[in-house]
Every structure is written in structure tokens, then in C-alpha cells.
Design a protein around this motif. Structure first.
Motif, PDB file in Angstrom:
ATOM      1  N   THR A  66       0.933  -1.112  -0.120  1.00 64.47           N
ATOM      2  CA  THR A  66       0.444  -0.280   0.367  1.00 64.47           C
ATOM      3  C   THR A  66       0.804   1.640   0.063  1.00 64.47           C
ATOM      4  OG1 THR A  66      -1.652  -1.268   1.057  1.00 64.47           O
ATOM      5  CG2 THR A  66      -1.931   1.121   0.736  1.00 64.47           C
ATOM      6  N   LYS A  73      -3.923   0.599   9.779  1.00 69.33           N
ATOM      7  CA  LYS A  73      -3.859   0.219   8.964  1.00 69.33           C
ATOM      8  C   LYS A  73      -5.030  -0.759   9.364  1.00 69.33           C
ATOM      9  CE  LYS A  73      -3.262   3.560   6.338  1.00 69.33           C
ATOM     10  NZ  LYS A  73      -4.163   4.364   5.219  1.00 69.33           N
ATOM     11  N   THR A 145      -8.934   5.441   9.355  1.00 64.15           N
ATOM     12  CA  THR A 145      -8.376   5.151   8.307  1.00 64.15           C
ATOM     13  C   THR A 145      -7.933   3.284   8.408  1.00 64.15           C
ATOM     14  OG1 THR A 145      -6.016   5.056   9.751  1.00 64.15           O
ATOM     15  CG2 THR A 145      -6.787   7.422   8.336  1.00 64.15           C
ATOM     16  N   ASP A 147      -8.009   0.119   7.717  1.00 64.47           N
ATOM     17  CA  ASP A 147      -8.416  -1.245   6.317  1.00 64.47           C
ATOM     18  C   ASP A 147      -8.754  -2.598   6.670  1.00 64.47           C
ATOM     19  OD1 ASP A 147      -8.129   0.293   4.257  1.00 64.47           O
ATOM     20  OD2 ASP A 147      -5.508   0.313   4.605  1.00 64.47           O
ATOM     21  N   GLN A 176     -15.812   0.397   5.106  1.00 62.96           N
ATOM     22  CA  GLN A 176     -14.969  -0.426   3.971  1.00 62.96           C
ATOM     23  C   GLN A 176     -13.844  -0.751   4.751  1.00 62.96           C
ATOM     24  OE1 GLN A 176     -16.188  -0.735   1.312  1.00 62.96           O
ATOM     25  NE2 GLN A 176     -18.289   0.400   1.625  1.00 62.96           N
ATOM     26  N   ARG A 177     -13.872  -1.410   5.226  1.00 61.55           N
ATOM     27  CA  ARG A 177     -12.963  -2.999   5.633  1.00 61.55           C
ATOM     28  C   ARG A 177     -12.814  -3.866   5.622  1.00 61.55           C
ATOM     29  NH1 ARG A 177     -16.970  -1.997   9.960  1.00 61.55           N
ATOM     30  NH2 ARG A 177     -17.494  -3.353  10.442  1.00 61.55           N
TER      31      ARG A 177
END
Length: 432
Positions: A66, A73, A145, A147, A176-177
Motif C-alpha cells: 500500500t 491500518k 483510516t 483497512d 469499508q474494511r
């Protein structure tokens, strides 16, 4: 299959090689490709089969590739401090050549070293729920932030009463993860709750739920409560018991047993929630380094104990939750090594034993000959077994010994101080 065939990057392959890993375990072989593809995952595998590597390796690889590495993250949520520390050690080992930074936060210690690490910047955060919520409320942690979200030991997290904390933490996460649930056991009600938090998850179940690994040799001793300690001391005299993790149900029981063993010359320490974090970590480190032969633990304190070549696990007291037995004995026989799990069962624990054997789908072999087999324990076992059979046959709550007919006579006699409906005198005056 080898790790190279999983298409892992060179920095991770180099680290795995240094750790002596060449072939992935079944849970790793099936989970890593799914996670590298970006899917949510519900993973169920026996304790000691490599679940930590199954989620840490793909997280490290995806974060390495990334471009934007600012902010936290990945969040790995775990029930205990010991397990959090162990997961942190895994990320350190597998990610040493990736340049990714991680930190571990948990309660029971001062927060300044943890907040200093957070200020310095980390991409991977391993945390227990209480300290995470505390530092988030103070403004030290932002999860916007994020992920990756991992719930490790999912069944235990939810079973231990963390469900409300987890729901609060979920509100702090971006929608969204990629979400990962890993656990050794997955009861239907927990699986249903997990699925409500996951999005179109893939499920990996490499072994039957709640089963025990074949490399663990299990055996059972019937012994009465007053002789358990003497039997334990007798068994610990065997030099083949190189290291022993002993489980008790209570903190007081762990401390008491530790004192008794020390008085007999056996090096032993107890760890539980009332011990300071430094004391727990010192005892755990000595045990891992094999400087301490016997460690006595309660179930919560024992979560995350990962000791190389742990030879024996003793269930000094059987757990009243059968899934806990699977977690306990899974501390030995890890990574393909052999181990021994010994259980003590007093007459009052026979219902627990029945539930455990039903869960694991096998009868634990009984050691019938030992110095502390008593007529009392044998008779108690046979009596309790017969009572359970009668209860199951009649499908009625057990009412005690009915042989003398006292129970039935009490049911047919009017209770003292109460009159039957026919004995009551009619009331005077008009009825309302």
C-alpha cells in the motif's frame, strides 16, 4: 505446499525462513489466498494450528504494497494481555523486513509508553477492548483510516462479556474494511453474531468444530477432591513431565496450589487476573524459557500462552464450559509436536466430563490404577453415573434419593400451615 507457492513477498518469505517455517498449516494454506483477495473471513481451526500467522501474514503483505501508510491500518482485538503480547511478537517476527510498525496496548500497566508509541505512528495496533476504548476516548487513537479489523478468539471474546465493548468499537471503524474472525470453537449462536458483522464472508474450517488435535494424548484420572493435590505431586515426580501447565477454575485455587507445590520443592508460579502485569509476564517468560517447570493458571490468564514444546497440560479442575477444555489442552501438541493432556475428575465433576466427551466426540481413556484410587471415588462415580442414567430415562429433574419413599409421601401430604380449598370456611357477608 510451500509458502513460496502462496505468492508471498520476499521480505515475508525471508522472515519465515529465519523462523524455520517452510510449509503452511491447513488454516494458513486456505486462509492466506482468501485474505490476499480482499474477502472477509470466518476461520475456525483447532488451537495451535497457526491462526495468528494465517491473518498476520496477509495483512503485512497487503500493507507493504500500500502506498498510503499513514494512520492505523490494522486493528487486532483480543481478549487478554498475554494473547495480545503473543500476537505482537508474531507481527514482529513475520514483519521484521517490511518496515511496518506495530504496537500492543492493554490495561493493568501505565499508558504513557503506549501513548508514546501511538504518537510515533504505527500501522498495526494489537489491543484489548478496555484499554483501546480508554485511549480512543482520550483522543490518542483514531480508527478512521482502518483497512483491516481482526477479532481473534472470537468465541471467547463474545462469551466473556465483551459484546457490548465490541459493538461500541465497531462504531469507530469505517464501513469499508476487511473483517476477519478467527477462533478454535464456533458455537452456532456465536457464528450467527459473527456473520452479522461480516460482509459476504468466506468460511474456512479445517477441522471439525471443537475437536482436539491428534498429536495430543489424553487421559483421565478419577480421584476425589481431597486427594487431587497428592495425585498431582505424584505425577509431577515423573521426569518425563518436563513442563506442566495446570488449570484451576479460581484464582484462589491457583494461589493455594502454587504454595503447596512450592512447599514440596516443585518450582511453580500462578498467574491470574489479580496478579500484576509485571508478575504475570515474568512468570510467563520464565515458563517459556523453561526456567520454571510448572505454571498454574486460570482460563482467562492462560489465553495466548504459546510455549514451545510444552509437554503436559493438567486439568486439575474440569471446566464447566466444555469448549474451554479444547482451549486448555490446545496449549500442548502445537505445530505438529506431541503433547499429553491429563484430566482429574472428582464425583461432582462427572456432568462436566460428560459434556466434554460429547463435545469432542470421544471417550477420554481412564487410568484405572494409581495410588489414589479409593473405594469412595469409584462408588461416587458409579452412583453419579447411575443417577444421571435414571434422570435421562425419566426425563425429570433429579429429586434426590427416592428409595425410602419420603419424597413421594411429602408430595401427597398437605403442606404444614396451609389448608386445602375444601377445608376453607365460607366467608360471612355478601360476596363482592
Amino acid at each position: 505446499m510451500t509458502f513460496e507457492q502462496l505468492h508471498l513477498i520476499e521480505p515475508i518469505l525471508k522472515a519465515l525462513q529465519q523462523e524455520g517455517y517452510t510449509s503452511p498449516t491447513p488454516i494458513q494454506e486456505q486462509s492466506i489466498p482468501i485474505l490476499l483477495q480482499g474477502n472477509d473471513l470466518l476461520g475456525c481451526a483447532q488451537t495451535g494450528t497457526g491462526k495468528t500467522a494465517a491473518f498476520s501474514i496477509p495483512i503485512l503483505q497487503k500493507l507493504y504494497k500500500t502506498d498510503n501508510k499513514k494512520g492505523i491500518k490494522a486493528l487486532i482485538l483480543t481478549p487478554t494481555r498475554e494473547l495480545a503480547i503473543q500476537i505482537g511478537e508474531s507481527f514482529e517476527a513475520y514483519g521484521k523486513y517490511t518496515g511496518l510498525r506495530h504496537t500492543v496496548i492493554f490495561g493493568g500497566v501505565g499508558q504513557k509508553p503506549q501513548t508514546d508509541a501511538l504518537r510515533a505512528g504505527v500501522q498495526i495496533l494489537i489491543a484489548t477492548p478496555g484499554r483501546l476504548m480508554d485511549l480512543a476516548s482520550q483522543g490518542f487513537i483514531s480508527l478512521k483510516t482502518l483497512d483491516f479489523f481482526v477479532l481473534d478468539e472470537a468465541d471467547r471474546m463474545l462469551d466473556m462479556g465483551f459484546i457490548h465493548d465490541i459493538k461500541k468499537i465497531l462504531k469507530l471503524l469505517p464501513p469499508q474494511r476487511q473483517t476477519l474472525f478467527f477462533s478454535a470453537t464456533m458455537p452456532p449462536e456465536i457464528e450467527k453474531l459473527a456473520n452479522s458483522m461480516l460482509t459476504n464472508p468466506k468460511k474456512v474450517e479445517v477441522t471439525p468444530a471443537s475437536s482436539t488435535v491428534d498429536t495430543i494424548s489424553q487421559c483421565l484420572y478419577f480421584v476425589e477432591k481431597k486427594e487431587k493435590t497428592d495425585l498431582l505431586i505424584h505425577l509431577l515426580k515423573d521426569k518425563s513431565v518436563e513442563s506442566a501447565l495446570i488449570f484451576t477454575r479460581t484464582k484462589h485455587g491457583a494461589d493455594k496450589l502454587s504454595r503447596v507445590l512450592k512447599n514440596t520443592g516443585i518450582s511453580a508460579e500462578a498467574i491470574h487476573g489479580n496478579k500484576s502485569q509485571n508478575a504475570r509476564q515474568r512468570a510467563l517468560t520464565d515458563f517459556k524459557n523453561h526456567d520454571l517447570r510448572v505454571l498454574i493458571a486460570t482460563d482467562i490468564a492462560a489465553r495466548g500462552i504459546d510455549v514451545d514444546l510444552l509437554s503436559h497440560v493438567f486439568n486439575y479442575e474440569l471446566p464447566n464450559v466444555p469448549e474451554t477444555y479444547v482451549h486448555r489442552i490446545g496449549r500442548t501438541g502445537r505445530a505438529g509436536h506431541e503433547g499429553v493432556a491429563i484430566a482429574f475428575c472428582e464425583s461432582e465433576e462427572l456432568p462436566y466430563l460428560k459434556d466434554i466427551q460429547k463435545l469432542i466426540g470421544k471417550t477420554i481413556p481412564v487410568i484405572k490404577e494409581h495410588p489414589f484410587v479409593t473405594t469412595e471415588s469409584i462408588n461416587a462415580q458409579e452412583k453419579k453415573t447411575e443417577e444421571l442414567k435414571i434422570k435421562a430415562k425419566e426425563n425429570k429433574p433429579y429429586r434426590g434419593n427416592r428409595a425410602n419413599g419420603d419424597y413421594w409421601r411429602r408430595q401427597q401430604q398437605p403442606q404444614q400451615g396451609k389448608k386445602s380449598q375444601n377445608d376453607r370456611k365460607p366467608q360471612k357477608g355478601p360476596q363482592k
